[in-house]
Design an enzyme around this catalytic site. Structure first.
Site, PDB file in Angstrom:
ATOM      1  CD  GLU A  21       7.420  -0.793   8.102  1.00 25.44           C
ATOM      2  OE1 GLU A  21       6.410  -1.424   7.748  1.00 25.44           O
ATOM      3  OE2 GLU A  21       7.711   0.349   7.674  1.00 25.44           O
TER       4      GLU A  21
ATOM      5  CG  ASP B 151       0.113  -3.951   2.231  1.00 29.28           C
ATOM      6  OD1 ASP B 151      -0.006  -4.779   3.138  1.00 29.28           O
ATOM      7  OD2 ASP B 151       0.903  -2.986   2.271  1.00 29.28           O
TER       8      ASP B 151
ATOM      9  CD  GLU C  25       0.221  -1.501   7.854  1.00 24.27           C
ATOM     10  OE1 GLU C  25      -0.205  -0.746   8.750  1.00 24.27           O
ATOM     11  OE2 GLU C  25       0.820  -1.097   6.843  1.00 24.27           O
TER      12      GLU C  25
ATOM     13  CE  LYS D 267       2.775  -5.840   4.044  1.00 24.60           C
ATOM     14  NZ  LYS D 267       2.097  -4.878   4.958  1.00 24.60           N
TER      15      LYS D 267
ATOM     16  CG  ASP E  59      -0.292   0.078   2.525  1.00 21.61           C
ATOM     17  OD1 ASP E  59       0.938  -0.093   2.587  1.00 21.61           O
ATOM     18  OD2 ASP E  59      -1.000   0.303   3.535  1.00 21.61           O
ATOM     19  CB  SER E  60       4.554   1.774   0.156  1.00 21.17           C
ATOM     20  OG  SER E  60       4.889   0.596  -0.543  1.00 21.17           O
TER      21      SER E  60
HETATM   22  O1  KIV Z   1       3.601  -1.248   1.661  1.00 16.60           O
HETATM   23  C1  KIV Z   1       4.797  -1.412   1.963  1.00 16.60           C
HETATM   24  O2  KIV Z   1       5.708  -0.901   1.302  1.00 16.60           O
HETATM   25  C2  KIV Z   1       5.096  -2.229   3.136  1.00 16.60           C
HETATM   26  C3  KIV Z   1       6.520  -2.418   3.583  1.00 16.60           C
HETATM   27  C4  KIV Z   1       6.617  -3.312   4.730  1.00 16.60           C
HETATM   28  C5  KIV Z   1       7.453  -2.897   2.542  1.00 16.60           C
HETATM   29  O3  KIV Z   1       4.206  -2.746   3.722  1.00 16.60           O
END
Ligand code: KIV
Length: 276
Positions: free
Chosen positions: A178, A83, A113, A111, A44-45
């Protein structure tokens, strides 16, 4: 060879480092796959690195699906991880619907968080045979973009180790660590049977992940990352040179040009004269 979760777990058992990079577009996906990156990760970056958003909370499911589909077209061998954007896993029902949407778009795993509070979501997704990568320590969706190091006190270290164990027990297949102290990351790596993927988490994780923009030198430098290129500078130089060459007519040259055969041109000119 298609890299699946068994391949990634075998790498941990054989102490072979797992390579992970974020990826947001088709051409970069082709290059990462060809280079042998194990996990191509649509993070999601994408929001801050590509879409010009202020932080991760602005990223939507639609944004993620758009970029996931582009990356999918470029990946053959790598494991394709995506993500869950902000609030897409706010409850079990939403998480299951959104994870299935990602799988339909071609993701191999999702993924999400969060710490121990995410155990019910990980359990529910695992029951649906969805491969989950957990993500503890600094969580940009929760803590914002400014990253402090986690795991510096006894209480925080214990909390992180307990979260990692609980998420792995709930069925998580991978876990991102992280901005966690190297010592605590090493303990987690030695404690859980699933691969740990570190970012700013020291040398002893089972794998490492970085943001593609950071290794290419696009945007600001970070202590946890390493620049392998100065793309900002190279791209800016290329843009300036192009602008200058168009302005002073040194681009295009004959080499960039196509021609009509002389006899056909003569016919066109003759026809034009007859039209006057
Ligand atoms: O979205 C992202 O870039 C991340 C990092 C942990 C690489 O979640």
């Amino acid at each position: 060879m298609k890299k699946d979760i068994t391949y990634l777990h075998t790498k941990k058992q054989e102490q072979q480092p797992i390579t992970v990079l974020t990826c947001y577009d088709y051409p970069t996906a082709c290059l990462q796959d060809e280079a042998g990156i194990d996990i191509v990760f649509v993070g999601d970056s994408v929001g801050t690195n590509i879409l010009g958003y202020k932080n991760e909370t602005e990223v939507t499911m639609a944004d993620m699906q758009h970029h996931l589909k582009a990356v999918r077209r470029g990946v053959t061998d790598a494991y394709l991880l995506v993500d869950m954007p902000y609030a897409a896993d706010r409850d079990v029902k939403q998480a299951v619907v959104n994870a299935h949407a990602f799988l339909s778009d071609g993701a191999d795993g999702v993924k999400l968080e969060g710490g121990i509070e995410k155990v019910p979501i990980v359990t529910a997704l695992t029951e649906q045979n969805i491969e989950v990568c957990a993500h503890i320590g600094h969580n940009p969706q929760i803590h914002g973009t400014k990253a402090a190091t986690h795991g510096k006190t006894f209480a925080k270290a214990k909390q992180l180790i307990e979260a990692a164990k609980a998420l792995a027990a709930a069925g998580a297949k991978l876990i991102v660590l992280e901005k966690i102290t190297e010592e605590v990351s090493q303990i987690i790596t030695e404690t859980v049977s699933i691969p740990t993927i570190g970012i700013g988490a020291g040398r002893y994780c089972d794998g490492q992940v970085l943001v593609i923009n950071d290794i290419l030198g696009i945007g600001p430098p970070f202590k946890h990352a390493k620049r392998y290129q100065d793309y900002n500078h190279l791209t800016f130089e290329a843009i300036c040179q192009y602008r200058e060459e168009v302005a002073n007519r040194t681009f295009p040259t004959d080499a960039n040009t196509s021609h009509i055969p002389p006899d056909k041109l003569e016919r066109v000119q003759k026809w034009l004269r007859s039209e006057r």
